[in-house]
Structure formats: C-alpha cells, structure tokens
Design an enzyme around this catalytic site. Structure first.
Site, short mmCIF file in Angstrom:
data_model
loop_
_atom_site.label_atom_id
_atom_site.label_comp_id
_atom_site.label_asym_id
_atom_site.label_seq_id
_atom_site.Cartn_x
_atom_site.Cartn_y
_atom_site.Cartn_z
N ASP A 180 46.33 39.57 46.01
CA ASP A 180 45.02 39.09 46.49
C ASP A 180 45.06 37.59 46.72
OD1 ASP A 180 44.08 41.62 46.07
OD2 ASP A 180 42.87 41.12 44.31
N ASP A 189 41.01 50.60 48.09
CA ASP A 189 41.78 49.90 47.06
C ASP A 189 42.55 50.91 46.20
OD1 ASP A 189 42.68 47.65 45.74
OD2 ASP A 189 40.69 46.81 45.44
#
Ligand SMILES: *[C@@H]1O[C@H](CO)[C@@H](O)[C@H](O)[C@H]1NC(C)=O
Ligand SMILES: *[C@@H]1O[C@H](CO)[C@@H](O)[C@H](O)[C@H]1NC(C)=O
Length: 376
Positions: free
Chosen positions: A209, A148
């Site tokens: 997301d 990430d």
C-alpha cells in the site's frame, strides 16, 4: 505495423486506458465518526461533495471519471436475509440513491470489498457469499470493484479471484475488476501467474500500500523498476499494473515530488486514482493532477508500460513508447527522475541513443513540466 505483446486481457471491454478517478482511502481511510469529523467521514455527504467538486473544478473534464468508495462503507453485520448493507447513519438514503447521483452527474461508481471473511478494517467479507454480494452490487449499479485480500487463508488466491471474475461476468453488467491479490502473494513470496492474472483482472495491485510520503513513492518506483522485465509486458488495454493511488495534494509530497509522482505514474501506464480533499487542495497541486499533456501520456491508446532505461549519478531516465508510431518507430515520453538530495542543479548529459531512441530520422522535442515528450 505495430507489434504488440500477445497478452490476452480480461474480456469485458473495459479499462482500455488506465482508469482515472478519485478514491476515498488515502485521504479519508476509515474515518467513520461523523459527529467528530462531519466533513471527513466516509459518507453519502462526502461522495456527493466530491461529485460536485469534480465537475466545478474541471476534474471530470480531463478524464477523472470513477468515484470509488474504499473500505468502511458497511454496517458491521449482514441483514436478516444475508445481504451486505451500507452504514445506515452515514449513507441514510441508501447506496443505490448515491450511485444514481454519481451516474446522473456523468461519473462511474466504484466500491470496495474483500475476498475473505472480513475486509481489512473488519467489516463483513465476501467469502462464502460471492455471487450474492456481486449480484447486489450489480443491482445497485456499480461500475468498478476493488477486491482486497485480507482474512483469507488460501495460500494462492488466484482461483478465488478467478471465480469472482466469473461471478461478475454472470451479472451481465460491465464492471471494472481491480484485484489486490498479487500484492498479498508478493508479501508472502507466493509466485503470481501473470498470464492468468491479466485474463481475470482489469488492474491489480503488485506491491505494498502506498503511504503519504516520498519514501513510499521511491520504494514503489524501485519495485516497479526491479520487476519491470517480468511485469511490464502484462500491462495493456484492459489490464494494468497498479502502483496504487496518487498522493498529490496531501501532506507528504512537496510540489516537485508531486510532479515526479504524476510523471512516473503516467510513464508506468498506472491507474490515476487521486485521493485528496478537493475542497482544500492548493491550486498548484490541482494543476499537476489536471495536466493534460501528462494525462495524455498516461492515456496513450497503445497502453505500453514505460521502463527505467538508465541510471547515472542518482538520476534515472524512464521512457514510455507512445503514439504517433511510424512503421515500427515509436514516439517516446521521457521522464528524468532525480534521486539526488544535494540541492543545486546538476548537469546531466545523455544521448538519445543512450536511452534507446535510435530512429535515424530524428525526433521532435516537446517539453512539459519535468517530463520531456519526444515525438517523431
Ligand atoms: C463475459 O464473458 C464473455 C466471454 O469472455 C465476454 O464476451 C463478455 O463480454 C463478458 N461480459 C461481461 C458483462 O463482462
Ligand atoms: C521505421 O522503422 C523501420 C525499421 O524498424 C524502417 O524500415 C522504416 O523505414 C522506418 N519508418 C520510417 C517512416 O522511417
């Protein structure tokens, strides 16, 4: 002879078809309180239960092979020698023992970290410790890593992610590398060099997301359609665009919306990473996840990403080139995707030529749930 786009992918021999598996994040997020939520906290127990369920309920048989633990698996601090440590209460036997269990049952194991000072949920990040952390993961025996991009001040993250690729390569262990940085670039209007991206990463998150809603699915599909002329050509064996996890079986999608997500993710050659409670998923939703014909479209060896080819009366047609191929004439998976909300059935007329299917020899039609599989 099939002419494939000349995109060079990451040379680690992995993810030649889109990765398939189960991941903690969408359903279990960052639940760490095992007293209150004994069956839902991110833990050794959860992962072992998923392993057993994926075997007994036939998910492994249809190809879901990666089991991936997302954020919130760590202790808040590194140990005295600077190593990352798994949460001692939730992973009481250690990560290595859990990974051995995953492997001994025929699965591969994926882990999450962040190329920043902290992970998105505030656990220690890899910045400044990249090779040390990657070596540790390789020692544990991981097969996949999702990296990430929270808590990093670099404007363009691509050099850092390239260094991580080298760190992974240095271990000598084949590890699928999932990169989140294009989504961070997109959010901050930083251009991404996709040629470099596809050489450095096996898959990458392009956009926001996913959230547990139909609105989120349609938003992601609109993004992929809008950008398709630019991004689709960078997908292929070993390197994939990733529209994020499958929501199927959770709270946000109806049965028919779930079929749309499965079909369109297949057409997009997207990674198929479910994230659902396998103990409570209703059988009709599980059947969508296990639909072999749709999985076959997703896993087609050509690895060509599908495109939105037509929009009419709020109904979209998406096609994906698949095998068998005769000469330069492809077979196609065709998905009809209705954005209508008026309820009653709609008549929709389209010719094969309208959607780019021009082979004069004609096509043989194979009908699947909502996806039409047109073979030569
Ligand atoms: C490391 O990189 C080399 C050169 O690209 C490649 O041939 C090799 O397979 C890679 N090894 C691993 C473990 O990824
Ligand atoms: C496939 O397409 C090419 C041109 O694209 C054509 O010349 C050829 O005859 C086709 N193959 C078959 C088996 O019809």
């Amino acid at each position: 002879m099939v002419i494939l786009p000349l995109i060079e992918g990451l040379d680690n021999g992995l993810a030649l078809t889109p990765p398939m598996g189960w991941m903690t994040w969408q359903r279990y997020r960052c639940i760490t309180d095992c007293q209150k939520y004994p069956d839902e906290c991110i833990s050794d127990k959860l992962v072992r239960r998923v392993v057993d369920k994926m075997i007994s309920d036939g998910y492994l048989d249809v190809g879901y092979e990666y089991i991936i633990v997302d954020d919130c698996w760590m202790e808040n601090e590194r140990d005295s020698s600077g190593h990352l440590v798994e949460d001692k209460v939730r992973f009481p036997y250690g990560m290595e023992s859990l990974i051995n269990y995953v492997h001994s049952n025929g699965f591969k194991f994926g882990i999450y970290e962040d190329y920043g000072r902290k992970t998105c949920m505030g656990y220690p990040g890899m910045l400044g410790h990249v090779q040390k952390d990657i070596n540790k993961f390789a020692d544990w025996g991981i097969d996949y890593i999702k990296v990430d991009g929270c808590y990093n001040d670099e404007v363009d993250l691509s050099d850092g992610y390239e260094m991580l690729k080298d760190a992974l390569n240095n271990t000598g262990r084949p590890i699928v590398y999932s990169c989140s940085y294009p989504a961070y670039h997109d959010e901050n209007s930083i251009p991404t060099d996709f040629m470099k991206l596809s050489k450095n990463c096996n898959l990458w998150r392009n956009y926001d997301d996913i959230q547990d809603s139909w609105g989120s699915v349609t938003d992601i599909l609109d993004y992929f359609a809008l950008k398709q002329d630019f991004i689709a050509k960078y997908a292929g064996p070993g390197h994939w665009n990733d529209p994020d996890m499958l929501l199927i079986g959770n709270y946000g999608l109806s049965y028919d919306q779930s079929k749309v997500q499965m079909a369109l993710w297949a057409v997009l050659s997207a990674p198929l990473l479910m994230s659902v409670n396998l103990d409570t998923i209703r059988p009709e939703y599980a059947a969508i996840l296990k639909n072999k014909k749709i999985i076959q479209v997703n896993q087609d060896p050509l690895g060509i990403q599908g495109l939105r080819v037509l929009r009419k009366n709020k109904i979209e047609v998406w096609t994906k080139k698949i095998t068998p191929v005769i000469g330069e004439n492809y077979s196609y998976a065709v998905a009809f995707y209705s954005r209508r909300t008026d309820g009653s059935p709609q008549e929709f007329n389209v010719t094969l030529r309208d959607i780019g299917l021009n082979f004069i020899g004609g096509y043989k039609l194979e009908v699947n749930f909502i996806i039409y599989n047109l073979a030569i």
